[in-house]
Design a protein around this motif. Structure first.
Motif, PDB file in Angstrom:
ATOM      1  N   TYR A 201       0.848  -1.196   0.000  1.00 41.28           N
ATOM      2  CA  TYR A 201       0.000   0.000   0.000  1.00 41.28           C
ATOM      3  C   TYR A 201       0.885   1.248   0.000  1.00 41.28           C
ATOM      4  O   TYR A 201       1.813   1.376   0.815  1.00 41.28           O
ATOM      5  N   HIS A 202       0.595   2.155  -0.941  1.00 39.89           N
ATOM      6  CA  HIS A 202       1.340   3.422  -1.044  1.00 39.89           C
ATOM      7  C   HIS A 202       0.751   4.371  -0.010  1.00 39.89           C
ATOM      8  O   HIS A 202      -0.067   5.223  -0.303  1.00 39.89           O
ATOM      9  N   ILE A 203       1.228   4.225   1.191  1.00 38.81           N
ATOM     10  CA  ILE A 203       0.605   4.825   2.367  1.00 38.81           C
ATOM     11  C   ILE A 203       0.888   6.324   2.489  1.00 38.81           C
ATOM     12  O   ILE A 203       0.178   7.062   3.171  1.00 38.81           O
ATOM     13  N   HIS A 204       1.933   6.773   1.812  1.00 40.30           N
ATOM     14  CA  HIS A 204       2.418   8.145   1.928  1.00 40.30           C
ATOM     15  C   HIS A 204       3.295   8.387   0.700  1.00 40.30           C
ATOM     16  O   HIS A 204       3.804   7.432   0.095  1.00 40.30           O
ATOM     17  N   LYS A 205       3.492   9.625   0.315  1.00 38.07           N
ATOM     18  CA  LYS A 205       4.290   9.895  -0.889  1.00 38.07           C
ATOM     19  C   LYS A 205       5.703   9.326  -0.790  1.00 38.07           C
ATOM     20  O   LYS A 205       6.353   9.065  -1.805  1.00 38.07           O
ATOM     21  N   SER A 206       6.174   9.099   0.427  1.00 35.64           N
ATOM     22  CA  SER A 206       7.540   8.607   0.616  1.00 35.64           C
ATOM     23  C   SER A 206       7.612   7.161   1.090  1.00 35.64           C
ATOM     24  O   SER A 206       8.710   6.649   1.336  1.00 35.64           O
ATOM     25  N   TYR A 207       6.455   6.486   1.205  1.00 34.10           N
ATOM     26  CA  TYR A 207       6.473   5.136   1.768  1.00 34.10           C
ATOM     27  C   TYR A 207       5.534   4.179   1.031  1.00 34.10           C
ATOM     28  O   TYR A 207       4.398   4.533   0.703  1.00 34.10           O
ATOM     29  N   ASP A 228       8.857  -2.793  14.423  1.00 34.68           N
ATOM     30  CA  ASP A 228       8.763  -1.662  15.347  1.00 34.68           C
ATOM     31  C   ASP A 228       8.925  -0.313  14.653  1.00 34.68           C
ATOM     32  O   ASP A 228       8.927   0.730  15.320  1.00 34.68           O
ATOM     33  N   ALA A 229       9.055  -0.309  13.339  1.00 30.79           N
ATOM     34  CA  ALA A 229       9.119   0.963  12.611  1.00 30.79           C
ATOM     35  C   ALA A 229       7.754   1.639  12.662  1.00 30.79           C
ATOM     36  O   ALA A 229       6.712   0.979  12.614  1.00 30.79           O
ATOM     37  N   THR A 230       7.751   2.963  12.791  1.00 30.24           N
ATOM     38  CA  THR A 230       6.516   3.751  12.805  1.00 30.24           C
ATOM     39  C   THR A 230       6.475   4.586  11.530  1.00 30.24           C
ATOM     40  O   THR A 230       7.377   5.392  11.280  1.00 30.24           O
ATOM     41  N   ILE A 231       5.412   4.408  10.729  1.00 24.79           N
ATOM     42  CA  ILE A 231       5.326   5.012   9.403  1.00 24.79           C
ATOM     43  C   ILE A 231       4.098   5.924   9.340  1.00 24.79           C
ATOM     44  O   ILE A 231       2.999   5.532   9.731  1.00 24.79           O
ATOM     45  N   PRO A 232       4.250   7.147   8.808  1.00 22.72           N
ATOM     46  CA  PRO A 232       3.099   8.048   8.715  1.00 22.72           C
ATOM     47  C   PRO A 232       2.141   7.634   7.601  1.00 22.72           C
ATOM     48  O   PRO A 232       2.564   7.161   6.549  1.00 22.72           O
ATOM     49  N   VAL A 233       0.854   7.821   7.857  1.00 25.09           N
ATOM     50  CA  VAL A 233      -0.171   7.646   6.833  1.00 25.09           C
ATOM     51  C   VAL A 233      -0.562   9.043   6.364  1.00 25.09           C
ATOM     52  O   VAL A 233      -0.922   9.902   7.180  1.00 25.09           O
ATOM     53  N   ALA A 234      -0.463   9.300   5.074  1.00 25.22           N
ATOM     54  CA  ALA A 234      -0.802  10.625   4.555  1.00 25.22           C
ATOM     55  C   ALA A 234      -2.233  10.993   4.950  1.00 25.22           C
ATOM     56  O   ALA A 234      -3.134  10.147   4.917  1.00 25.22           O
ATOM     57  N   ARG A 235      -2.441  12.234   5.340  1.00 20.93           N
ATOM     58  CA  ARG A 235      -3.765  12.672   5.802  1.00 20.93           C
ATOM     59  C   ARG A 235      -4.842  12.368   4.766  1.00 20.93           C
ATOM     60  O   ARG A 235      -5.933  11.904   5.099  1.00 20.93           O
ATOM     61  N   ALA A 236      -4.517  12.569   3.487  1.00 21.97           N
ATOM     62  CA  ALA A 236      -5.505  12.348   2.425  1.00 21.97           C
ATOM     63  C   ALA A 236      -5.824  10.877   2.226  1.00 21.97           C
ATOM     64  O   ALA A 236      -6.824  10.546   1.576  1.00 21.97           O
ATOM     65  N   ARG A 238      -5.900   8.551   4.909  1.00 23.48           N
ATOM     66  CA  ARG A 238      -6.273   7.878   6.154  1.00 23.48           C
ATOM     67  C   ARG A 238      -7.644   7.229   6.086  1.00 23.48           C
ATOM     68  O   ARG A 238      -7.827   6.084   6.514  1.00 23.48           O
ATOM     69  N   ALA A 239      -8.624   7.932   5.545  1.00 25.08           N
ATOM     70  CA  ALA A 239      -9.978   7.379   5.463  1.00 25.08           C
ATOM     71  C   ALA A 239      -9.989   6.130   4.584  1.00 25.08           C
ATOM     72  O   ALA A 239     -10.574   5.097   4.944  1.00 25.08           O
ATOM     73  N   GLU A 240      -9.330   6.216   3.443  1.00 22.66           N
ATOM     74  CA  GLU A 240      -9.257   5.067   2.529  1.00 22.66           C
ATOM     75  C   GLU A 240      -8.529   3.905   3.178  1.00 22.66           C
ATOM     76  O   GLU A 240      -8.953   2.747   3.059  1.00 22.66           O
ATOM     77  N   PHE A 241      -7.453   4.217   3.881  1.00 17.41           N
ATOM     78  CA  PHE A 241      -6.665   3.181   4.552  1.00 17.41           C
ATOM     79  C   PHE A 241      -7.504   2.447   5.604  1.00 17.41           C
ATOM     80  O   PHE A 241      -7.540   1.218   5.638  1.00 17.41           O
ATOM     81  N   LEU A 242      -8.180   3.200   6.442  1.00 16.39           N
ATOM     82  CA  LEU A 242      -8.982   2.590   7.494  1.00 16.39           C
ATOM     83  C   LEU A 242     -10.142   1.787   6.930  1.00 16.39           C
ATOM     84  O   LEU A 242     -10.489   0.710   7.415  1.00 16.39           O
ATOM     85  N   GLU A 243     -10.771   2.314   5.883  1.00 17.26           N
ATOM     86  CA  GLU A 243     -11.892   1.611   5.252  1.00 17.26           C
ATOM     87  C   GLU A 243     -11.432   0.277   4.671  1.00 17.26           C
ATOM     88  O   GLU A 243     -12.120  -0.732   4.768  1.00 17.26           O
TER      89      GLU A 243
END
Length: 247
Positions: A201-207, A228-236, A238-243
């Motif tokens: 999943y392309h979770i963020h522009k950098s990840y 144990d790595a913590t990766i940001p989910v792009a704000r735009a 998040r809804a799609e990711f959770l769904e």
């Protein structure tokens, strides 16, 4: 009977050796093209319509499987060549598709060509090829190996060991469960295209994240991986990711 044949391998020496062996031991094959850049294979095969294709499995940027997956209805007979990767051999054997282990033995070559000739006459390549595509593109994806260009050369790594890919100044750092990260000269966009499967999943522009390694989602918009790595989910996203994961 003359069988129109194409050879695909990123190594010119490997093509030269195979071509020489075919000319000596399999004169019924008519080599109509050799291809060193797998990205060109789709167009050339469509244009020349070969009956038989010899193709290396492990090639930089695009594997032999990747080439095959470009075809909606691949009706040509295939003989794969590989120097390793037991998973690949298992997937091929399950579909009764020909394969040769490098360095190629003369008797094995003749046997594979004999079997391919029978299959061409029986016109059953399409069914076998579709079964192979099904085997390699779904539940077995995590067992595949991909090629990663690195500073030291080419790295062949199993997809399931990748936890995530991180874009860094135009390069990509690939993180694993079982080894130190690899820094690749390819951009994160390259890996987004390479890892086009629901498990990634392309979770963020950098990840790009291997979702099989996600163990937790934090309310402030981060995922925690098994490493144990913590990766940001792009704000735009998040809804799609959770769904996606609630579904």
């Amino acid at each position: 009977m003359s069988i129109k044949t194409i050879l695909i391998d990123d190594e010119p020496k490997a093509i030269a050796i195979l071509k020489s062996k075919i000319e000596r031991f399999c004169p019924e094959l008519d080599i109509i093209a050799t291809i060193e850049k797998p990205a060109q294979a789709f167009d050339i095969i469509n244009e020349l319509q070969p009956q038989l294709v010899f193709i290396d499995i492990a090639m930089p940027g695009m594997s032999g499987f990747d080439v095959l997956e470009q075809f909606k209805n691949p009706q040509f007979e295939i003989i794969f060549a590989t120097a390793f990767d037991q998973y690949a051999l298992d997937a091929i054997k399950q579909c009764a598709i020909g394969y040769l282990v490098k360095p190629i033995d003369n008797e094995d070559l003749v046997e594979s060509v004999t079997n391919a000739t029978i299959n061409i006459n029986q016109k059953n390549a399409l069914l076998k090829n579709k079964q192979l595509l099904e085997n390699i593109s779904q539940e077995n994806f995590q067992k595949k190996k991909i090629v990663i260009p690195s500073i030291d050369g080419l790295e062949f790594v199993k997809v399931k060991t990748i936890t995530h890919c991180e874009g860094v100044d135009g390069y990509t750092k690939i993180h694993f469960t079982n080894r130190k990260p690899i820094l690749s000269s390819s951009s994160i966009g390259h890996f987004k295209k390479l890892l086009t499967h629901p498990d990634f999943y392309h979770i963020h522009k950098s990840y790009v994240v291997n979702t099989t390694h996600i163990v937790k989602y934090l309310n402030d918009g981060y995922v925690v991986l098994s490493s144990d790595a913590t990766i940001p989910v792009a704000r735009a996203k998040r809804a799609e990711f959770l769904e996606r994961f609630r579904g």
